[in-house]
Every structure is written in C-alpha cells, then in structure tokens.
Scaffold this motif. Structure first.
Motif, mmCIF file in Angstrom:
data_model
loop_
_atom_site.group_PDB
_atom_site.id
_atom_site.type_symbol
_atom_site.label_atom_id
_atom_site.label_comp_id
_atom_site.label_asym_id
_atom_site.label_seq_id
_atom_site.Cartn_x
_atom_site.Cartn_y
_atom_site.Cartn_z
ATOM 1 N N LEU A 168 0.836 -1.192 0.000
ATOM 2 C CA LEU A 168 0.000 0.000 0.000
ATOM 3 C C LEU A 168 0.875 1.248 0.000
ATOM 4 C CD1 LEU A 168 -2.696 -1.106 2.627
ATOM 5 C CD2 LEU A 168 -2.633 -1.532 0.150
ATOM 6 N N GLU A 169 0.224 2.418 -0.001
ATOM 7 C CA GLU A 169 0.984 3.669 -0.090
ATOM 8 C C GLU A 169 1.898 3.903 1.116
ATOM 9 O OE1 GLU A 169 -3.165 4.620 1.519
ATOM 10 O OE2 GLU A 169 -2.266 3.345 -0.033
ATOM 11 N N ASP A 170 1.573 3.266 2.255
ATOM 12 C CA ASP A 170 2.395 3.442 3.447
ATOM 13 C C ASP A 170 3.158 2.177 3.827
ATOM 14 O OD1 ASP A 170 0.093 2.122 4.081
ATOM 15 O OD2 ASP A 170 -0.278 3.184 5.949
ATOM 16 N N GLY A 171 3.333 1.284 2.870
ATOM 17 C CA GLY A 171 4.141 0.105 3.117
ATOM 18 C C GLY A 171 3.375 -1.200 2.984
ATOM 19 N N LEU A 172 4.037 -2.296 3.337
ATOM 20 C CA LEU A 172 3.455 -3.625 3.224
ATOM 21 C C LEU A 172 2.400 -3.843 4.299
ATOM 22 C CD1 LEU A 172 3.757 -6.353 1.655
ATOM 23 C CD2 LEU A 172 5.225 -7.095 3.550
ATOM 24 N N ALA A 173 1.280 -4.424 3.911
ATOM 25 C CA ALA A 173 0.201 -4.718 4.854
ATOM 26 C C ALA A 173 -0.302 -6.135 4.588
ATOM 27 C CB ALA A 173 -0.948 -3.721 4.693
ATOM 28 N N LYS A 174 -0.505 -6.887 5.676
ATOM 29 C CA LYS A 174 -1.036 -8.228 5.520
ATOM 30 C C LYS A 174 -1.826 -8.623 6.756
ATOM 31 C CE LYS A 174 3.276 -10.518 6.966
ATOM 32 N NZ LYS A 174 4.299 -11.519 6.563
ATOM 33 N N VAL A 175 -2.709 -9.591 6.560
ATOM 34 C CA VAL A 175 -3.512 -10.097 7.670
ATOM 35 C C VAL A 175 -2.831 -11.334 8.237
ATOM 36 C CG1 VAL A 175 -5.599 -9.219 6.546
ATOM 37 C CG2 VAL A 175 -4.963 -11.629 6.258
ATOM 38 N N ASP A 176 -3.238 -11.731 9.432
ATOM 39 C CA ASP A 176 -2.698 -12.948 10.033
ATOM 40 C C ASP A 176 -3.428 -14.184 9.527
ATOM 41 O OD1 ASP A 176 -0.800 -11.600 11.756
ATOM 42 O OD2 ASP A 176 -2.534 -10.908 12.880
ATOM 43 N N ARG A 177 -4.758 -14.072 9.471
ATOM 44 C CA ARG A 177 -5.573 -15.161 8.952
ATOM 45 C C ARG A 177 -6.812 -14.565 8.284
ATOM 46 N NH1 ARG A 177 -4.129 -16.470 13.969
ATOM 47 N NH2 ARG A 177 -6.168 -16.133 14.929
ATOM 48 N N VAL A 178 -7.344 -15.287 7.302
ATOM 49 C CA VAL A 178 -8.541 -14.822 6.612
ATOM 50 C C VAL A 178 -9.307 -16.031 6.085
ATOM 51 C CG1 VAL A 178 -7.291 -14.526 4.422
ATOM 52 C CG2 VAL A 178 -9.425 -13.262 4.822
ATOM 53 N N ALA A 179 -10.637 -15.954 6.124
ATOM 54 C CA ALA A 179 -11.463 -17.067 5.653
ATOM 55 C C ALA A 179 -12.852 -16.563 5.310
ATOM 56 C CB ALA A 179 -11.557 -18.163 6.708
ATOM 57 N N ILE A 180 -13.493 -17.257 4.400
ATOM 58 C CA ILE A 180 -14.884 -16.958 4.059
ATOM 59 C C ILE A 180 -15.781 -17.415 5.203
ATOM 60 C CG2 ILE A 180 -16.774 -17.615 2.496
ATOM 61 C CD1 ILE A 180 -14.675 -17.723 0.243
ATOM 62 N N VAL A 181 -16.813 -16.633 5.496
ATOM 63 C CA VAL A 181 -17.710 -16.899 6.617
ATOM 64 C C VAL A 181 -19.032 -17.461 6.114
ATOM 65 C CG1 VAL A 181 -19.010 -15.842 8.513
ATOM 66 C CG2 VAL A 181 -16.683 -15.067 8.010
ATOM 67 N N ALA A 182 -19.507 -18.519 6.765
ATOM 68 C CA ALA A 182 -20.836 -19.097 6.512
ATOM 69 C C ALA A 182 -21.063 -19.426 5.040
ATOM 70 C CB ALA A 182 -21.925 -18.140 7.010
ATOM 71 N N GLN A 183 -19.997 -19.857 4.367
ATOM 72 C CA GLN A 183 -20.058 -20.261 2.957
ATOM 73 C C GLN A 183 -20.628 -19.162 2.070
ATOM 74 O OE1 GLN A 183 -22.286 -23.990 3.143
ATOM 75 N NE2 GLN A 183 -20.387 -25.138 3.463
ATOM 76 N N ASP A 184 -20.458 -17.905 2.495
ATOM 77 C CA ASP A 184 -20.910 -16.751 1.723
ATOM 78 C C ASP A 184 -19.682 -15.935 1.328
ATOM 79 O OD1 ASP A 184 -21.888 -14.391 0.696
ATOM 80 O OD2 ASP A 184 -23.262 -13.981 2.365
ATOM 81 N N PRO A 185 -19.283 -15.969 0.054
ATOM 82 C CA PRO A 185 -18.040 -15.301 -0.358
ATOM 83 C C PRO A 185 -18.074 -13.778 -0.280
ATOM 84 C CG PRO A 185 -19.186 -16.181 -2.263
ATOM 85 C CD PRO A 185 -19.907 -16.707 -1.061
ATOM 86 N N THR A 186 -19.215 -13.200 0.073
ATOM 87 C CA THR A 186 -19.234 -11.749 0.312
ATOM 88 C C THR A 186 -18.928 -11.427 1.778
ATOM 89 O OG1 THR A 186 -21.598 -11.629 0.834
ATOM 90 C CG2 THR A 186 -20.969 -11.432 -1.497
ATOM 91 N N GLN A 187 -18.834 -12.465 2.611
ATOM 92 C CA GLN A 187 -18.547 -12.267 4.026
ATOM 93 C C GLN A 187 -17.219 -12.944 4.371
ATOM 94 O OE1 GLN A 187 -21.760 -12.643 6.890
ATOM 95 N NE2 GLN A 187 -23.218 -13.027 5.222
ATOM 96 N N VAL A 188 -16.347 -12.177 4.997
ATOM 97 C CA VAL A 188 -15.001 -12.657 5.267
ATOM 98 C C VAL A 188 -14.632 -12.381 6.723
ATOM 99 C CG1 VAL A 188 -12.568 -12.489 4.596
ATOM 100 C CG2 VAL A 188 -14.360 -12.127 2.877
ATOM 101 N N GLY A 189 -14.006 -13.360 7.358
ATOM 102 C CA GLY A 189 -13.451 -13.166 8.692
ATOM 103 C C GLY A 189 -11.964 -12.877 8.590
#
Length: 247
Positions: A168-189
């Motif tokens: 990003l404009e202020d450096g590298l950014a990443k999450v620790d973990r990520v997953a789709i919620v309730a089998q709905d790909p518009t919702q992410v944890g």
C-alpha cells in the motif's frame, strides 16, 4: 528541588510519570514530556527531571490543577455506527464517550486504538495509561478479529494475497488469517494485529472491493458476546489480568 528518589523508604514512593498517568491525564511517555516542559509541580515546586520519585501523598499539580490518583477503569464497548473514537468529536459529531454514563464511570477514560466512524464492534476504554500504551504498540501484536461484508464475492486467490501481503501507499500490509464466513463469499473473517489507519478497508479496496460493513467481533481474548450494540460492561479482574499478561 528535593531529590525524593534518595529517600530510604522506596516502598512509599511512586514515579512522577506513573502518578500523572494514574491520575488519568495521559500515558507515561506523554507524562515525561509534561514533566520536561515544566507543567508539573510537586508540593508547589516545578519538577522537570524525568524519573523523579515522589511520596504517594505528595501534592501534584498540572498547570495549577491538583491531580488525584483515580481508580483504574477498564470498559468494553460494543460501538455502533455513527460515533467517532476520540475524546472530543469534530464538528459536533458524537463520540464513543457519549455512550458511557458519568453516573457509573466518573473517571476520565479514553479509547485504546480506534474504530472509524462507520466501523462497529469491540472497543476498549480505560484510564490505565500504561496498559493502553502497551496494547497500542506494534510490538504487542494484539490480535483483532473482524467480520467484513463486501460489495461482491471475494476471489479465492485474493484470500492468499491478503495473507502474503499487499504493498500500500504506506508500506506492506497483511492479515494474520482470513477465511470466508458461513459459505458466503461476500462475508469474510479477518484476524489482524496491524493497527494502521483504516487498514482493512484499504487492503480490500486495493483488491477492488468495497467494504459495506466492518465489525470488530474480537479483541485479544475478548468478545462482544452478550454486549448489545451501543452498550458496555466493566471488565472483570481476570479479563484485565489476561490483557496485562499479553504485554
């Protein structure tokens, strides 16, 4: 100025910056700056030496106003939309402190970290300046869990990119973990410890998504379970101890 630190009975002494912090003025680091600037007096005499120890019953004043050590308060709030996470709201906006009744908490508390105007969920407020500073420091790596609702289904390869990191404009950014919620790909944890400004919205925006809803559902070991939106609770001693053990 008398050097209180030379007194033999150290058990009855307290660092001046800790006294200021425990009085709810600011965190210890900021208290050191106040001391150096000459804003603090002890028993009527200006003290500018960082690290000074004083008797617990000394009369400490900030700009002429006598300070009193407050009872430490730890509050967990389920923030609704439409509130800013500041002590004073710009342009008359409501702040999260408007949700905390002075009847139950007269101490001067302030938020630990921030949730933006449209983001909901868990927010810790306290007058424990030391703990607030430690929790907010990047080295603490306190994990936050977010429920993200997107404007369109997320592509599987983008889940991997979020974990690998985005430039990003202020450096590298990443999450620790990520997953789709309730089998709905518009919702992410999303689990993340990074605390950059609007980091989750910016990461998804970088990948071409708009965040329709963003809710923080977990902070360290704390959850918003049984805390209705706009309501708050005092943390129990055990929960506070666990927070302190993190840092």
């Amino acid at each position: 100025m008398e050097d209180y630190s030379s007194k033999p009975c150290l058990s009855s002494l307290i660092r001046l910056n800790k006294f200021i912090s425990n009085a709810g003025v600011c965190a210890r680091r900021e208290a050191d700056q106040l001391i150096q600037s000459g804003c603090i007096t002890v028993n009527g005499t200006v003290v500018q030496k960082v690290g000074t120890r004083i008797p617990i019953d000394a009369v400490v004043a900030y700009k002429g106003v006598t300070l009193h050590i407050e009872k430490l308060r730890y509050i967990l709030l389920n923030k609704p939309r439409g509130y800013v996470t500041t002590v004073q709201g710009p342009e008359g906006r409501k702040t999260v402190l408007d949700l905390i009744s002075k009847r139950y908490c007269a101490e001067r508390i302030y938020p630990v970290g921030r949730l933006d105007y449209d983001t909901t969920g868990l927010l810790l407020l306290t007058n424990d300046g030391d703990l607030a500073r430690k929790l907010s420091h990047p080295a603490s790596r306190v994990e936050k869990l977010y429920h993200v609702v997107l404007n369109k289904p997320i592509q599987v390869e983008h889940l991997q990119l979020l974990q690998e990191g985005l430039l990003l404009e202020d450096g590298l950014a990443k999450v620790d973990r990520v997953a789709i919620v309730a089998q709905d790909p518009t919702q992410v944890g999303v689990v993340i410890h990074m605390g950059k400004n609007r980091i989750i919205r910016r990461m998804f925006g970088h990948l071409g998504y708009l965040v329709d809803k963003l809710d923080r559902v977990g902070y360290a070991h704390l959850t918003k379970q049984r805390i209705p939106r706009g309501k708050w609770i005092f943390l129990k001693d055990q929960a506070v101890r666990r927070l302190k053990n993190l840092v």
